[in-house]
Enzyme design. Structure first.
Site, PDB file in Angstrom:
ATOM      1  N   THR A  37       0.844  -1.198   0.000  1.00  0.00           N
ATOM      2  CA  THR A  37       0.000   0.000   0.000  1.00  0.00           C
ATOM      3  C   THR A  37       0.877   1.244   0.000  1.00  0.00           C
ATOM      4  O   THR A  37       1.952   1.249   0.602  1.00  0.00           O
ATOM      5  CB  THR A  37      -0.879   0.002   1.276  1.00  0.00           C
ATOM      6  N   GLY A  38       0.393   2.304  -0.644  1.00  0.00           N
ATOM      7  CA  GLY A  38       1.098   3.592  -0.566  1.00  0.00           C
ATOM      8  C   GLY A  38       1.342   4.181  -1.944  1.00  0.00           C
ATOM      9  O   GLY A  38       1.018   3.566  -2.970  1.00  0.00           O
ATOM     10  N   SER A  39       1.945   5.359  -1.963  1.00  0.00           N
ATOM     11  CA  SER A  39       2.140   6.056  -3.235  1.00  0.00           C
ATOM     12  C   SER A  39       3.164   5.348  -4.129  1.00  0.00           C
ATOM     13  O   SER A  39       3.041   5.363  -5.359  1.00  0.00           O
ATOM     14  CB  SER A  39       2.562   7.508  -2.985  1.00  0.00           C
ATOM     15  N   GLY A  91       6.182  -0.701  -0.166  1.00  0.00           N
ATOM     16  CA  GLY A  91       7.041   0.424   0.179  1.00  0.00           C
ATOM     17  C   GLY A  91       7.408   0.393   1.658  1.00  0.00           C
ATOM     18  O   GLY A  91       7.114  -0.573   2.370  1.00  0.00           O
ATOM     19  N   ALA A  92       8.030   1.470   2.115  1.00  0.00           N
ATOM     20  CA  ALA A  92       8.389   1.596   3.538  1.00  0.00           C
ATOM     21  C   ALA A  92       8.541   3.069   3.879  1.00  0.00           C
ATOM     22  O   ALA A  92       8.788   3.897   2.992  1.00  0.00           O
ATOM     23  CB  ALA A  92       9.696   0.853   3.815  1.00  0.00           C
ATOM     24  N   GLY A 104       3.612   1.731   7.816  1.00  0.00           N
ATOM     25  CA  GLY A 104       2.317   2.100   8.391  1.00  0.00           C
ATOM     26  C   GLY A 104       1.941   3.546   8.180  1.00  0.00           C
ATOM     27  O   GLY A 104       0.910   4.003   8.678  1.00  0.00           O
ATOM     28  N   GLU A 112      -0.486  -5.404   5.849  1.00  0.00           N
ATOM     29  CA  GLU A 112       0.821  -5.515   5.182  1.00  0.00           C
ATOM     30  C   GLU A 112       1.657  -6.612   5.851  1.00  0.00           C
ATOM     31  O   GLU A 112       2.302  -7.415   5.162  1.00  0.00           O
ATOM     32  CB  GLU A 112       1.558  -4.176   5.247  1.00  0.00           C
TER      33      GLU A 112
HETATM   34  C1  5RP Z   1       1.465   2.032   4.217  1.00  0.00           C
HETATM   35  C2  5RP Z   1       2.919   1.858   4.203  1.00  0.00           C
HETATM   36  C3  5RP Z   1       3.670   2.414   3.040  1.00  0.00           C
HETATM   37  O1  5RP Z   1       4.355   1.378   2.414  1.00  0.00           O
HETATM   38  C4  5RP Z   1       4.627   3.467   3.519  1.00  0.00           C
HETATM   39  O2  5RP Z   1       3.895   4.435   4.269  1.00  0.00           O
HETATM   40  C5  5RP Z   1       5.338   4.153   2.357  1.00  0.00           C
HETATM   41  O3  5RP Z   1       4.419   4.872   1.617  1.00  0.00           O
HETATM   42  P1  5RP Z   1       4.825   5.739   0.369  1.00  0.00           P
HETATM   43  O4  5RP Z   1       5.214   4.801  -0.706  1.00  0.00           O
HETATM   44  O5  5RP Z   1       3.559   6.509   0.050  1.00  0.00           O
HETATM   45  O6  5RP Z   1       5.946   6.666   0.774  1.00  0.00           O
HETATM   46  O7  5RP Z   1       3.526   1.287   5.077  1.00  0.00           O
HETATM   47  O8  5RP Z   1       0.892   1.602   5.412  1.00  0.00           O
END
Ligand code: 5RP
Length: 232
Positions: A37-39, A91-92, A104, A112
């Protein structure tokens, strides 16, 4: 005489696109892929559409990713209907030199961790701003059962952390699982495995956003010089 050209500086969004596309090489044709999940993962999902006829589908870690996958015609399976996955792409918020992560930021940490746990390999996709020496720079997300919130915040205070309930539209944000998120600042997580093991046992904690047991085996890091592959 030719005019010297200045190197192209990629934006954070472009770096996310690069690593999202690079992650396709880890998707196993004929199989189901675990999707985070995430951008950054959104870029991966968009890229995955180009090989949707080569995979069976995906197990998703959030309502948001499920909706995006389905909108692109990728079938989403319930995690209970699937035994093991070869690979999980996510992602992280932070990743250290051993593949331990804080996750998170998008409030999807519980699902996740579940999908990561059913996957043989975790491939983390991130831009280089996420690489840290020690976890703790980014506020640590913890999913909690609402009635345990103050007690959990007090337990973090005893460790030097300051916890705050994440808000959305002036109210506590409610996760896909109907729980709340406490974001904790001021921590230096020098032993991620021990930290995750300890906090996971506190009453009312659903999931702590340290991913040490489910750490990454590979990180595709978007850098000014292109995609760098780190293996752990
Ligand atoms: C969502 C996550 C995402 O992987 C983390 O926040 C990174 O997000 P982004 O790719 O938008 O920077 O853990 O719960």
């Amino acid at each position: 005489m030719s005019t010297p050209t200045s190197p192209t500086v990629l934006t954070q969004d472009e770096l996310k696109t690069l690593v999202g596309q690079a992650a396709l090489q880890y998707v196993v044709p004929g199989e189901i892929v675990g999707v985070g999940t995430g951008s950054t993962v959104n870029k991966f999902i968009d890229a995955l559409a180009s090989m949707k006829d080569q995979i069976k589908g995906a197990v998703s870690s959030s309502v948001a990713s499920t909706e995006r996958l389905q909108a692109l015609g990728i079938k989403v399976f319930d995690s209970n209907a699937v035994d093991k996955l070869s690979v999980y792409i996510d992602g992280a918020d932070e990743i250290d030199g051993a593949g331990n992560m804080v996750k998170g930021g998008g409030a999807a940490l519980t699902r996740e961790k579940i999908v990561a746990a059913q996957s043989a390999k975790f491939v983390c996709i991130a831009d280089e701003s996420k690489l840290v020496q020690t976890l703790g720079k980014f506020p640590l997300p913890v999913e909690v059962i609402p009635m345990a919130t103050q007690r959990v915040i007090a337990q973090f205070a005893a460790k030097g952390g300051v916890g705050k309930v994440r808000q959305k539209d002036g109210k506590p944000l409610v996760t896909d699982n109907g729980q709340w998120i406490v974001d904790v600042t001021g921590l230096q997580i020098t032993d991620p495995l021990a930290f995750e093991a300890e906090v996971s046992q506190w009453p009312g904690v659903v999931t702590v956003g340290v991913f040490a047991y489910q750490r990454a085996q590979v990180c595709l890091l978007g850098t000014a010089g292109g995609v760098k592959t780190l293996t752990f």
